[in-house]
Every structure is written in structure tokens, then in C-alpha cells.
Design a protein around this motif. Sequence first.
Motif, PDB file in Angstrom:
ATOM      1  N   LEU A   1      64.416 -94.986 -16.098  1.00  0.00           N
ATOM      2  CA  LEU A   1      65.121 -96.027 -15.338  1.00  0.00           C
ATOM      3  C   LEU A   1      64.345 -97.335 -15.322  1.00  0.00           C
ATOM      4  N   PHE A   2      63.007 -97.230 -15.235  1.00  0.00           N
ATOM      5  CA  PHE A   2      62.214 -98.461 -15.272  1.00  0.00           C
ATOM      6  C   PHE A   2      62.383 -99.156 -16.625  1.00  0.00           C
TER       7      PHE A   2
ATOM      8  N   SER B   1      61.746 -85.740 -12.220  1.00  0.00           N
ATOM      9  CA  SER B   1      61.709 -86.979 -11.421  1.00  0.00           C
ATOM     10  C   SER B   1      60.898 -88.052 -12.126  1.00  0.00           C
ATOM     11  N   ILE B   2      59.715 -87.653 -12.628  1.00  0.00           N
ATOM     12  CA  ILE B   2      58.844 -88.633 -13.303  1.00  0.00           C
ATOM     13  C   ILE B   2      59.528 -89.155 -14.564  1.00  0.00           C
TER      14      ILE B   2
ATOM     15  N   ILE C   1      60.005 -74.015 -10.008  1.00  0.00           N
ATOM     16  CA  ILE C   1      61.074 -74.977  -9.648  1.00  0.00           C
ATOM     17  C   ILE C   1      60.457 -76.314  -9.267  1.00  0.00           C
ATOM     18  N   SER C   2      59.387 -76.250  -8.465  1.00  0.00           N
ATOM     19  CA  SER C   2      58.767 -77.500  -7.996  1.00  0.00           C
ATOM     20  C   SER C   2      58.253 -78.317  -9.183  1.00  0.00           C
TER      21      SER C   2
ATOM     22  N   ILE D   1      62.801 -89.232 -15.417  1.00  0.00           N
ATOM     23  CA  ILE D   1      63.966 -90.112 -15.201  1.00  0.00           C
ATOM     24  C   ILE D   1      63.529 -91.438 -14.592  1.00  0.00           C
ATOM     25  N   SER D   2      62.522 -91.394 -13.700  1.00  0.00           N
ATOM     26  CA  SER D   2      62.034 -92.662 -13.120  1.00  0.00           C
ATOM     27  C   SER D   2      61.537 -93.577 -14.228  1.00  0.00           C
TER      28      SER D   2
ATOM     29  N   VAL E   1      61.115 -79.957 -10.968  1.00  0.00           N
ATOM     30  CA  VAL E   1      61.640 -81.138 -10.244  1.00  0.00           C
ATOM     31  C   VAL E   1      60.691 -82.326 -10.412  1.00  0.00           C
ATOM     32  N   ILE E   2      59.389 -82.074 -10.308  1.00  0.00           N
ATOM     33  CA  ILE E   2      58.407 -83.164 -10.442  1.00  0.00           C
ATOM     34  C   ILE E   2      58.518 -83.798 -11.831  1.00  0.00           C
TER      35      ILE E   2
ATOM     36  N   LEU F   1      58.270 -68.299  -8.805  1.00  0.00           N
ATOM     37  CA  LEU F   1      59.524 -69.069  -8.932  1.00  0.00           C
ATOM     38  C   LEU F   1      59.456 -70.411  -8.195  1.00  0.00           C
ATOM     39  N   VAL F   2      58.913 -70.399  -6.975  1.00  0.00           N
ATOM     40  CA  VAL F   2      58.840 -71.617  -6.150  1.00  0.00           C
ATOM     41  C   VAL F   2      58.047 -72.697  -6.887  1.00  0.00           C
ATOM     42  N   VAL F   3      56.935 -72.316  -7.456  1.00  0.00           N
ATOM     43  CA  VAL F   3      56.086 -73.292  -8.166  1.00  0.00           C
ATOM     44  C   VAL F   3      56.798 -73.775  -9.427  1.00  0.00           C
TER      45      VAL F   3
END
Lengths: 502, 397
Positions: free
Chosen positions: B47-48, B40-41, B32-33, B43-44, B36-37, B28-30
Motif C-alpha cells: 500500500l505504501f 500485514s507487513i 496463525i499469528s 500488504i502495508s 497475520v503478521i 496453531l496459535v503461533v
Amino acid sequence: MKNFIFDFYGYFVFFYSLLLILIYTLCMVASFINQRREKFFFSISYIKKLLTDSPYTPGISIVVPAFNEENSVIANVKSMLSVDYPKFEVIIVNDGSTDFTLDKLISSFDLVEVPFAYRELVKSAPVRRILKSRQKAYSILTVVDKENGGTKADASNAGINVAQYPYFIDTDVDCIIEKNALYRLIWPVLSNHKKVIAVSATMMMSQGSRFVDGRMQYERVPHSLYPLFQELEYMRSYLVGKMGWASINAISNVSGGFGFFDREIVIAVGGYDSNSFAEDMDLIIRMVKYMRELGIPYKIPQIPETCCWTEGPSNLVLLGRQRTRWARGLIQWSFIHHKIILNPRYRQVGMLLMPYMLLFELLAPFIEVGGFGMFIWLILTNSVNWTTVWVIFLMIYFFCLFQSTVICFFSYFVGSTYRRYVFAREGYILLVIAAMLEPFLYHPFITFFSLKGFFSYFTKRNFKWKNMSHKGFEGDEENKSVFVPAENATISVVMQKKEGEL
Amino acid sequence: MNNTILYGFDYILYYYYYYYNVFIGYPLVVKISIFVILVSILISAILFIEILILYMGKIRDRKILHYLKVTYRDKIKIIAVDPVVHSVEDIIVSLNYDKKKPLGVKQKRLFTGLLALFKVELSERLNRTNYHNIILAFDLIPFFEREIQFAKPRYRMRMLMWIRYLEESVSSVVLIPQLYNRNPQIRKAAQATFMWDSSADPFRFFDNADFDSNFRPWDKIDIHNIFENRLRWNKNIPNVTQWIRAPKNEIVKPLFACEIRYWHKKDECPYLLDTFFETNNMELRCEIAKTLGYMKYVEAEQKLISSYTAQPEKVKQAVISSVTMMQSGLSLSFLCSAYFDAVDISTKMAALEGLFDYGTQGRHEFELLELRADMADVILFEHIKNPLINQQKREIA
């Protein structure tokens, strides 16, 4: 048992980080909605026109405490006097300076002592005399000469006592106010049907930008390391944090560097507490408590546009002093106002903001250091799952980068002048590079200074407000070419406060 | 036999299912991580791209603005300040404006902003008729109306402001639907524009029972500006006493009392005086007292003085200021007793200021009191007498 503790702590830290990521994401969304609303319904030229002609324009007093500022005070006072607004006054509080600050003010502005009926509405050290200018051009300038009270809060209180208008701005002498800042600050007050008790304005670093006669000429991100990181931190704090919290009316703090307040409410809560290390946070919470207890609807908005430039600590020593003091202030503030935490009477402030401050501002350094210690132990015992470590590290790192991209976008969206140089060194590129380096070159120091501040608070070590040497408009060697100093300045702020006086 | 199994889109599907199956096998931890990664990439990157689009948009706007400035600015300025009236046709010809190829929506938005800028620049020298004809020549009125009806809220809002800024008018038919718009900002702006321009019961909103609940300090400034503009354009402003005496909208009433003072409507003073004694709204009482004083309605003087002792401090100060403004010469003893009886220092200072400004007699009395004043009060006299302090006070007043 040991494994259980390690597993538990590992999961705790992971979900703690995840919750923080969730809160930041919510703040970003809320901030964006808030900014859109502000941007679309604000027209500076229209507001200017109506306020200039109207008899109902509220007056604003600019309160500026000054202590040993002989090198910069004249240029900065001139800059403040030239702010664009139809009804304002500037109150300089000379907090018992031991240099020529007062003499310079007297000679430059032709000041004479006046028999001012000073009323101590909020507590401050004794006022020696009040001076006004004989020249009509400076009729809006008042200088309060008082005995040194040891803190900025005490000097601000004296300024509040002398202020004549219903609203006041509390700022520092080394701050450069944006020309239209007063219009921007008064707009939330005028456009809300709820009582606006304070307005938080966005501040940026002055290092790197170019000022002529106290006016911004050319805005550029700082090119030196620590001001650059601080710029990034300020942008994150104002454009994401405060803008986000403001959307649910739960701002924790209106900066003492540049904050706008309702004078009547400030006086009603007793003004700044000169014994507090976080006097701005303390004041806001007391104002919120006052409004909640009387059941008066209130609002504390945040303005996304830059209203003021300030000179941040330019090296690690100064940064350390500042952050240690902030950490001390935070912990003192948490103890003083602990009764608000999870108290439904104070609604979003008690139920959301205060627990957030406690969990993610106060405890974060401890959890970080604990996590780091545990990680080292796991390395030494050779029991690290490196794949998981890398994935979690990348998650946090990429989220930090994502957050920095968001603030660049917000900054562009609200119309920061950086957007003229989007792809140039002056613009966002440097900020993105800083965001990549921040977790390694800046954040560990901030955690260390916070812990140092907490430690000194708990051990009751004698705490002194030491010299905060500012370079003024002259800037450092690297930035020299872009600064046009009105007067070269080396500001030295010596504020001493002994623990015994508290 | 052909060994190739995957074609085109199949590759995407294959790898999608492959990574999906790998992904669900992680702890589960991996999971979720990684989620998120990836977010993040993604949406970044978006946004650019968004920054890039906004940047390109800015460049495009700058080009349009440059074109408008180069083509029309100088000619428009000449026409706008020319004392000789230019007809719409003349303007079209002299600006070389091709009506068959009119400006686009974006161009018109920027052009409207440019016109507003000229209005500020040329304010004193502006020939209103020519300026209006320039707007007609570019067919901007239908454009304004279209914007108010169909544009996005931000442009709609802006246009409602621009109309008043440019001192133009649009059809009521266009405005009326906006008066009840769900968006409170647009509704307010539309109401203000309607009050500013219309002749068909323009002030009907003051009768609404909920006018108070949405009343903002800005509305005071806006309403005052509306009255000012109506008078400038020879349109009547309403008799506001009707709303002061109405049982609702307590917050807005002090504004109307101020407006009576501002427009010097002396006929309304008797009604104001009655309201002074009837109302429990202290802010309204203060404003009424000041208005009566400002208009030198001396009939109210004794009544105000007789009610003085029963009033709260703020109203007391307003009564003192009112009596001072009346300058009837009959209230010297009242001002003296107000000074002696004051429990609040602000009231004490108001009484002294009143005496100081109350003609020769008042000044004489002020000096006598100063001679008898105790140590604590001497500074009050000094404060009031000092021209450097009072200079600012006068400006505030």
C-alpha cells in the motif's frame, strides 16, 4: 479446573481477536470496492451543472440546534448560509440558551418574529417563537426559539417540524460544512433506484486545519495528541467500518454531528428520541425497522469524502465525558432493540450488524479487561509463555498498523487534501506515528471510559450532560498559527439531563 | 573437493524450506499469528508503494496539465470568445499544434477536462463554432469515440458525460453497443447520450418494460436536461402522452406529466384529463392536476372539482393548487368549502393559500374567513399572509 478456565479464556480471546481481524479485513475489502464504485461514477462538475438548472432538484433543510453558542454562532451560520447548493434552507434551533445566542442572531441577521403555523409532527419542548430575516439575502434562514428540552435530540425535532424540504441534515453549530457537501450527500439519493432513507457522511477533526470565514482553506491533521488519535479513529470508523458495512447496507449509525435524512421517514418513526443517549443510532435502527416491516427496499450509503469538520474533545476530561455518554448510549440502545438481534426478519441488520455490535462493541471492553487481569495473574504465578505472548501481541499490533496504512491509502484514494502533503508533517506521517502510539496512549483510556459508561448505566447513577467546552476556531497555542478565526470562539455547551426525567 | 553446495537461487529455496519446516512445527496459535503478521507487513508495504505510485502519477498529471495550460490556454480562450469564426486549419496554425505529434491519450483526457473548464468560465461569451473547431483541430472526436469503445469503464463513463457537457456528438455506431452494456451505469449514461443526440428513434428506451425497475431520481433530472438540450439545438422532443397512457412503467409517468407542464404542451391536456380519472397512480394524478392548472385548461376545472371529495389528501391539495392556477373566477365557493371540510391541516392551508392567491375576490373572501376564524385557525391565516414566510414558499414553488 483453574488451568482449564485460563486455557479456555486464552483460546477464546485469541479466536475472538482473530474473528475481529477477519471482520475488519472483510470491511476493508468491501470498503475499497465501494469507494472505487463511488469515485468512478461521480463527477461533481457534471452533477452541479444539471442540478443547478433542473426544476427537479430536491431541497435540503440544514437543521442546527444551538445552546449557549454566542461566541461562534454568527460565523458558523454565515458559513452554513454560503454552502453551494441551488435549493436549501438553514434552520437554527435556539434551545433555550441562557446567554446572548438569540440576541446576536436577531441583531446580525435582522430577524423578526413571524406567525409561523408550527406543527408538532415529532415531539419537542414548546416553541416560543419563530423568526425570519427581513433581508432578502437571508431569506433561507429560519430561527426557532424554543424552551430548553435538555437534549440535542429535542432541539433537532423542533427543527424537523419547521423544515420545508423533503430531506434534512442534522448538524451542530460548531461544524464546518464542506462547500460541495450537499451535492455529495444528494448524489446517493438521486443515483439509487432504491429509497435512500439516510446518508452517512465522513467527518474529520477541525483542530489543525485552517478556516477563513467558515471555509476550509488548508486541511492538516491535528498536531495535538487527543484530536490526532480521534482523527485516526474517525478515519478508521468512516473509511473502513462504515464504508464496509454500507456495502451490505447495514450501517449502524448516521452521526448526529452531520447526518442526512429523509424527513418523511424520520417523521413516520417519531423523530429523535430525546430520552436516548445514542439518539442517532436509535433513530437509524427505528428507520430500518420501519422500512423492513413495511417491506420497502431501502438504502443507507456512506460517503467516503470529508463533508464536515468538527471540533473533537481536546483533552482527556472532555473525551472521557463524551465516551462515557457514548457507552451509556450503546448499552441503552442494545437493550431497547434487543429483539432485532439474530432476527432474520431484519436480514443483515439483525443477523450480522446487531450481533457484531453486541460482541465486538459492547463486550469488547469487558473481554479486554478480563484478558488483562488474567495476564497479570499469570505473570504473578510465573506461568506465562512469553514467546506466545509476544507473537500474539505483535499480531494485534501489526494488524493495527496495517489498518492505519489502509486508511491512509483510502484517504489518499478518495482524494483527501492530506495527499498534498503525503510525506510532510501535515500529511500521513503523523497519522502513522499516532497509529503506533495509539494502543498505549489512547486505547486504554477509551476502554476505561466505556466501562465507566456501562457501570453508570447499570448502577443508574445520576447522569448529567456536562459542559463540552470547545475552543472554536481559535485553537490551542500550538495550532494558533494555522487558524484564522472568523470570530474567536469559546463554545460552551451545557446540556443537562437528569436521570429522573428519563 | 569443493565444499560449496548452494548456489544462487538454491539459497532462497534452502531458506524457504528451512523456515517452512520450522513454521509447521509451531503450535496453531503461533502459526496463525505469524501468518497475520507477515500478511500485514506485506500488504502495508504494497500500500505504501501504491500511495507512492499514485503520488507520482499525480505529479505527472500536474506536469502535463501545466504544459497544456502554458501552451494552449490563453490562445484557446482568445479563439473561443472571438466572434469571428476561425477555421480548423487557422486554429491549428495559430495554436502551433503539430498534427504529426498529436497529444497522447493521457494528455487528451486532461485536455478535454480543461476544455470543459473553459466552457464554464466563458459560458456567456463562448463562440460555439470556434469552440467546436478547437475540438476538431485536436482530433478529439475520434478520441471520444475510441474512449467510449475501448477505455476502462471509469473513462468510458466519464467520456459519455463529457460529450453532453461539451455539447458534442459521436457516431451512433459507437454508442449503440454501449446501450446494452452489462454495467448499468454505463448503459444509463450511453442511453442518455443517445437520447440527447440521435435522430434514430432516440426514445425507444421508454418503451422497454423494465425502464421502471432501474429508474432513479437522477434520471428525471437527466431526461429533463436532454429535452432542454434537444430543444436548444432545434431537435424535436417526443409526445410523451403515449408513455403516460401505456400500461407499463408507472414510476416514470409522473415525470412525463411534469414535462408536459414544463414544455407547455397544451394539446395534450385532454389526454391528461382522461388519464387523471383512469389511473390509480396517485403521484401521477397529482402531477396531472398541477399540469392542467398550470396550463389553465379550464375545461378540466369542474371535472376536477366534482372528483375532489373522493381523492386522497395529496391529490386534494394538487386539485386546489390546480384550480387556483386556473384563476377562472368560478371556484371561489369550492375553495371556501375545501377550507371548511378539510380534515388535514395541510389541505386546509392549501385551500387558504388558494383563496389568498385567487385574485381580489379570493383575497376578500380570505379576509372574511379570517374575521370568523376560531383561535386555532387564526395562526394559519397569519402564516399565509406573512410575506417573510411566503417569500421562501414562492421560491420553493
